[in-house]
Design an enzyme around this catalytic site. Sequence first.
Site, short mmCIF file in Angstrom:
data_model
loop_
_atom_site.label_atom_id
_atom_site.label_comp_id
_atom_site.label_asym_id
_atom_site.label_seq_id
_atom_site.Cartn_x
_atom_site.Cartn_y
_atom_site.Cartn_z
N SER A 107 0.90 -1.46 0.02
CA SER A 107 0.38 0.16 -0.19
C SER A 107 1.20 1.34 0.19
O SER A 107 1.81 0.82 0.40
CB SER A 107 -0.13 0.34 1.61
OG SER A 107 -2.02 -0.72 0.83
N GLY A 108 0.55 2.48 -0.38
CA GLY A 108 0.95 3.64 -0.37
C GLY A 108 -0.64 4.03 0.27
O GLY A 108 -1.25 3.93 0.83
N THR A 109 0.39 5.69 0.43
CA THR A 109 -0.44 6.48 1.12
C THR A 109 -1.90 7.01 0.71
O THR A 109 -3.30 7.31 1.75
CB THR A 109 0.03 8.30 1.20
OG1 THR A 109 0.14 8.77 -0.55
CG2 THR A 109 1.81 8.48 1.70
N THR A 113 -2.06 -1.52 -4.09
CA THR A 113 -1.10 -2.68 -4.83
C THR A 113 -1.67 -4.05 -5.27
O THR A 113 -1.74 -4.78 -3.70
CB THR A 113 0.39 -2.65 -5.89
OG1 THR A 113 0.42 -1.56 -5.95
CG2 THR A 113 0.81 -3.40 -6.87
N LYS A 129 -3.69 -1.81 -9.45
CA LYS A 129 -3.19 -0.61 -8.99
C LYS A 129 -4.50 0.17 -8.57
O LYS A 129 -5.49 0.84 -9.60
CB LYS A 129 -2.97 0.01 -10.10
CG LYS A 129 -1.55 1.79 -8.65
CD LYS A 129 -1.32 2.18 -9.73
CE LYS A 129 -0.68 4.04 -8.91
NZ LYS A 129 0.52 4.80 -9.56
N ASP A 272 9.13 11.86 -11.75
CA ASP A 272 8.99 11.88 -10.59
C ASP A 272 9.81 10.77 -10.81
O ASP A 272 10.36 9.26 -10.93
CB ASP A 272 7.98 10.74 -9.29
CG ASP A 272 8.23 10.60 -7.80
OD1 ASP A 272 9.48 10.71 -7.78
OD2 ASP A 272 7.58 9.89 -7.58
#
EC number: 2.7.11.1
Length: 467
Positions: A107-109, A113, A129, A272
């Site tokens: 997980s991200g913020t 995934t 995603k 990025d």
Amino acid sequence: MMNKKNNKYKSDSLDSKEDKVDLYQDAMISNLISVNNKSTSDSDAKKPTENRIELLKNAYKGGTLKPMIDFDDHNTETFMDKRITKNLLDARSLFLSMGVKLIYIKSGTTGHTFKAISRSNKNVVFAVKVCAYPKDDYGGIKSSSRPENVEIRMLKILSYFVVNRLTPHLVLPIGTFHTDIEKFINIPEGVIDLKDEKNDMYKKFIERYHDGEFEKFVSVLISEWCNGGDLLDYIRKNYDSMTLETWTVVIFQLLFTLALIHEKFPAFRHNDMKANNILVEKTDNKHEGPDKWYRYSLGSHVFIIPGIGIQIKIWDFDFASIDGIVENKKVNADWTKKINISKKKNMYYDMHYFFNTLISKRFFPQFYEGGVPQEIVDFVHRIVPEEFRNGSDNINKKGRILVDVEYTTPFKVIMTDPLFEKYRYNQYYFHPQRNMAPKKSILFQQGNGSKQPVPKKSTGQKPTKKV
């Protein structure tokens, strides 16, 4: 419509391991003759990219997912279409109809995934995603300039280069839709171990949801799965066995693809471009080997690149923009402008950020401790001089360049830097019937080039007779 020029990418096999500088060019010319003679190996020529496309096409069969790309229409306009249809679907029903099961990865913020594996064929794998929409940040969830939607638009636009066999080094999207966020809040027990520290980001995601920070729906993107993880993780695990050739080819794959994108979209910025936003595909041994080489063409320039068993694929475009084509509200925000994340054309920015983060101690501390060949250290120093390296007043704490300077470009680097010298060749090659270069070449040409008659090496001059 885009003028395709001579930008092409394909591969062939070499029969011996003689001096590579001479042999690469001989094999290239020989292979081009076989292509224009319509050799019987043409039936295998498209396999690697065709297999990628066929896998994606099969993902739609029997399901309700709408395809993002028309793989049979290679025109620029098809990929530039701003319309992105995100139907509201029940995620569970969709994945059941596709015959896949989901495995949680991380997980991200703002999202998660998953790995989607076919129940009937474990070799068929996709990436899923899931992105939540933070409230009040970048407008309504249907806005094309929201970063969540920019990423999808950018994947669609850049897939042009893969579908037209110009480069394989970009992730192909499959489809996208909206679904209720609660489907990913109430994930069944056993799928995610909440006691595991590596899943702390998922717990923070849940907290933010209960604090009312997210919209009701999430954006779901289904795309290709890359079996080698991200490039940073790959380097950390394998740097001790990565040779000079491996490093050189990985760097070339990235810079060539950036140069190719810049040729069509000069204002493209990923914004990025760090190693953990680039994925790795470990290539099938059937299509890869010590004598496998790939031909990359950019305009009138040709490069013969050895196979190394992996291919990178650029990913994660939520900071990306193409000024005048793809606007991104995240890029236009005040906080990003302060750290020189911008939509202003600068072909150096992404390349600089990739190398300057890679050499940082927080990313890859072994870089200056014998973890890479000295030739790679010297190369990076040529691309990122001391005034633009970490520790300089021109660089922020996370490695971003704060001055608007285009010190060099990916195209200039692959064309002039000595690291790639032995891989550079003239594009002008001999047509077997006419005294001109053929207009088309084929991606992943298979065959034994040295079995064809090999003409003298091109000097860059127009030939005086047919061969």
